[in-house]
Structures are given as structure tokens and as C-alpha cells.
Design an enzyme around this catalytic site. Sequence first.
Site, PDB file in Angstrom:
ATOM      1  N   GLU A  60       0.795  -1.227   0.000  1.00 52.49           N
ATOM      2  CA  GLU A  60       0.000   0.000   0.000  1.00 52.49           C
ATOM      3  C   GLU A  60       0.828   1.278   0.000  1.00 52.49           C
ATOM      4  O   GLU A  60       0.565   2.216  -0.765  1.00 52.49           O
ATOM      5  CB  GLU A  60      -0.966   0.024   1.196  1.00 52.49           C
ATOM      6  N   HIS A 129     -10.696  -4.548  10.527  1.00 52.74           N
ATOM      7  CA  HIS A 129     -11.307  -4.413   9.198  1.00 52.74           C
ATOM      8  C   HIS A 129     -12.631  -3.653   9.204  1.00 52.74           C
ATOM      9  O   HIS A 129     -13.451  -3.825   8.310  1.00 52.74           O
ATOM     10  CB  HIS A 129     -11.562  -5.799   8.591  1.00 52.74           C
TER      11      HIS A 129
END
Lengths: 334, 348
Positions: A60, A129
Site C-alpha cells: 500500500e 477491518h
Amino acid sequence: MAEMRYREALNQALAEELERDPNVYLMGQDISVFGGAFKVTEGLLDRFGEKRIRDTPISENTIVGLGVGSAMTGLRPVIELMTINFSLLALDQIINHAAHVRYMFGGQVSVPLVVRMPQGAGHQLGPTHSHSFEALYLHVPGLLVAVPSTAADAKGLLKTAIRDDNPVIFIEHETLYGQRGEVPDDPDFTIPFGLAAVRREGSDVTLIGISRMAQTAERAAEQLATEHGIEAEVIDPRTLRPLDLDTILESVAKTNRCVIVEEGWPHGGVGANFAALIQEQGFDDLDAPVGRVTGVDAPMPYAKSLEQISFPHEEQVIEATLALFGDRKRASRG
Amino acid sequence: MTDHQLPPSEMSLEWLRSMTLIRRFEERAGEQYTRAKVGGFLHLAIGEEATIVGTVAALRPTDYMIATYRSHGQALARGSEPGRVMAELFGRVDGLCRGRGGSMHMFDLQRRFMGGFGIVGGNLPLAAGFGLTSDYLDSDDATLCQFGDGASNQGTFGETLNLAALWSLPVVFMVTNNQFGMGTSLERHSAQTDLQRKGEGFGVPGLECDGMDVVDTWAVTTEALRIAREERQPVLVEALNYRFRGHSIADPEDYRSEEEVLEWSKRDPLVTFGDRLVAEGVLSDEQREAIDLEAIETVDAAVAFADASPEPEPSSLYDDVYVLSDQVRGWYSADHRGAGLQKGEDLS
């Protein structure tokens, strides 16, 4: 107008902007062959080819940095991070570079970059998450922040984001991808940043809903009207940077009460910020303290029973609103 | 000293001039720091001039170069005006970045010097981004990315080398191994101390150059750039060098011995290259002296220019936070100017 899902509206916006500008390209994990973890980029590989629809490794921070570098030198990258949770890995590039290289280098370069990513809880994915981070990105000067809650806004704001010369944090919501809505057909349909939408007019209280919570606020408003005789005005700011504070202040001047609804944590949250802005600018208009309904001040639990009470629903919005009309006790939530 | 032939004499003399300018500039910058003309951190490149000049000499003017927080020398070697580099150190309006970046963040777009960067390892992904632009636009431009031995332990090192190799990007990664990541010596911070090999697992071949020798640095970097540009194969070059000063000016250097510094100083790149040019008849002692005087005069003028440059206006504080347009005309903010809100920039 055509009816389509939120994800299809995003897909259409991407396709139209790819068509319009050859320097626009997409990059992210599983966005080409797989079509995107939430199928937002489905079909784009076949149409635009692998040069412009690029699958990346799971890196990322480097993906965002690579996007910044290419944006500094003339391209217009649109990056998909699979979810906002993983953007924590890319914070150095987002804050130190995407947001700041223009300023740091005295205006010699700009960073026309979009980072798209969905957020939100409710899918039993536990603490790592289920984040909502609009407040985190709102904190950073140099970034623009969009939080679309309808299919039309998703399309109109994404097209604007891609055309703008500033880095844009574009926050989608996992729960909204499947929702349908009316979307204009015009390929030049865009929605400017810094223009709030008034979802419902009302004279008794202003409810401000962020991201998915704009919808929660709207449903709460209907119940407040039918069950309590309170007419709420519902505002969806749509972008947090720039912020259409004028629309908020005008509404508060009319209603004299305000509740802000967000999915993220309370401390340093969007509601905390808005409450400060409203009391600084509209103190004399307020008949009650500014109310906040937020996610609870704890990591997100897995168990469904706990998760569902960890982020706002209509009941909490109604409770917090009623409290502004005299019953403070009913506003307390743990 | 390696056994490369010297390049043509005018080129050799130009390199010596450039290295001398960096040395004198850095010495003066350090002096100005002690006089509180320069704030923040100041990382000097004294001892690393050959690595900088040899690298820049291998680049085309259209190639991108990106470096670390030790970035004055790269800007000077790329041709940035010394006065504007010094003005940036002084935090003045005529600085390369108008006083927004300071020592660690020099940047000169016109010369494709794509910046000094303050976060160790943070510049590698950007370099791959420049490479992607070159590739995307079918251009012949290559990118050279310098970073220190310490940065080779960052996640961005592996991530970026992997991506650059995967996408065949025309980027040369140069690890300038000055033997220390701040005060931690190489063998104490990296399991693999042969740094040129650190890219092998990512599909990035390594080369090594003597970063104390401008000719060797130039020759090896030239070959690395050829591979990157023509074969679309990223390369990792390890430039072995040594900084003669501390990590930053505030460094007491307790982590290394005086003997070690003395030993390396025998290989001072400026002295050894000058000596070689004299020995090979390219340079007379008088010319050598003249080059040094010229550098000192240039630096004197840079200090005078920086001193005369005004401080940035407070009203310019919000300049360039955003690109303003019909789309983003300004933004609401809050600051010290009052209890109320200020619009961050002119909304007219």
C-alpha cells in the site's frame, strides 16, 4: 436519469474519465482481472487494457507513493486501496507526500491523485477491518476529502475528484455498494466539492450525517416526524474538505439545534470538529448544546450483538435528538 | 583510485568545479548554522561530493533525480543557483522552495531535481512513480534515486524494487553507503552488508562503485542508466563513501573513532581528484587555486543573496496548500487570527 447501484455509478465515473483523459490510469490490488474486491472496476480491463488498469502487489505505502510520483510528473492516477483499513500502511505517503509536496516545494508541483477506498462496520470483520477514518483524513491540510452516500453523489464527486488538481481522499462505504439510486446520464455530470446536500427540510433540528450516516440520519428524521412531531433538516456535507459550512450554519440559524452523526470514534471526530465550528460561528443561534452520535470509543468487536451497538443506528440518533428538547438523560449512551 | 581513463579535460575540470562548489558551500552552510542563520537540521555532504557529482554527470538534463534529506549538493550539481539554495536554508522568500522546505527539502522542477525528502526510504516509491510516467508516456527519460544505507532496511526498499522490476521501470536505485545509518554502523543495522546484493531477490541486479572517486561513480552510473533506459531493467548501485562530518551538524560522533575518520580522509574525493588532474597534466596548481577561489566567491555571493532576500510574508502562509480553482476556491479553517473562522485562502 438511470437507476443503478452505487458501485455501478463509480464504475461509470471511472470509465468516462478514462475515456476523456488518456493520462488517467487506475492502480490497485485485484482491480483488473478480478474486477476489484467490491467489483467497482469490473470490465474496465477489457475496455482500457493493462497499461491503464494496473494490478499491483500488496504494497500500500509504495503504491500510493508511486501514484504521487506519477502525479507529480504529469499523470492522473486513481488508486484503489481495497479498504480504508489498509490505508494505515500508506499514511506516510498520503500525509508527507500526497498532501504536502506541493506546499513543501513552494508550489512547483501539484499532485492530481485520487485514493479511493471503502470504509465502515457492520460485516463482523472485527477490530482491524471495520474502521471509519474520515476524521483522520479531515485532519490533514492539503487533502480534499469526499464521503459520498448516494449513487449519484458517488459518480458526480468521483468525476470531480479525478479532474481536480489536488490529492483527494475518496471514501466509499462497504454497505452502500449494492444500493440503487437515480444517476444522471450526462457524461459531463459532476458535483462540485464544498456543496452540501439538504436531504430533508425541517425547522426543528439539524441532523448532519457523514458518509453512510447521512442515510441513518434521514431514516431517523422520518421517525422523529411521525412519532415525535419533530421536523428535522438533514444535511449531507458530501465533502469534508472543503466543507460547506454556510449551509450548515444557515440550517442551524433556522432550527437552533444540531446533532452530528458519524460512524467513527468520538474523540477528535468529525462531530467534535463540526461542533467546535458551529459554536464558534453560530453560538447565538443555539438553544441547546450541539449533540453527537458516534461509534463507541472502543475497537470494533466481532460478535454481532456487540458490533451492532458499536456504531449508530436510528434509535441513537432519535435519542440524542430528543435530549436536545429537554431530556438530557435519554441522550447518554454508556 | 580506479583505473578508468579521465574524461576529456574540460569535463574533468567541470567536475572538479562542481565538487569544489559543494564542499565550500557545505562548509559555509555549517558556519551559517552556528551563527543561527540556518534553522532546523543541517545534513552536510562533505566527503560525498564525488558520489553526487559523478552521478549527476551521468544523467541527461531530462532525467529525474531524487535524493534524501542530505540534498544541497544534488541541487547545486543539477545547476540550481547557489544563492537560491542558501536562501532556502535561511528560510527566505527567494529560496528554491520559497522557505517552505528548508535544508531537507530542496526541489528544483526546472532542473528535474525532484527533491530532498525527510523520511528515510520515503523517496523510493516516488522514484518508481517518475519511472512509471516515463514508461506510460513512452519517453526516454530515466530516474536516479539516491538513498542511504539505513534506508535499505525500510519496507519501501523491498516494495519499490519489486514493483520496479515487475513493471520494468527505468529507474536506477543508488544506495549511498556512507557506513552509518545515523550513528548505527552498517554491520549493526543490516544483516546483508554487501548492499549491492540486496536487490537480487527482487530481480534487481547490483553494481558497485567507489563513491569517493568521481570517475568511477560516473562510469558505473552511466552503465546502470544505460541498462535502465535501454533494457528497461532497474538496477541497484551501491556507492561506497564516507561522510566526514556528523550525520547532522548536531552530531557529537561518539560512534566512530578519530582514527577511522582520519583514515577515510586520506581518500578525500576533492583532494584525490585534484591531485590526479595535476598529476595527469590536466590542471596546474594555479588553476586549482583559481577554481577554489571561484567557488569561495560564488558561495560568498550566495550568502549575500540569501541575506538580502526577505522573509516570507505572513500573508503568504497558506499559499500552495491547495491548487485553487473554481472547484476549490478556498477552505474554512481556524487559526490564531480570531475566535471565529478564517477562510484559508482568498475566496474572491
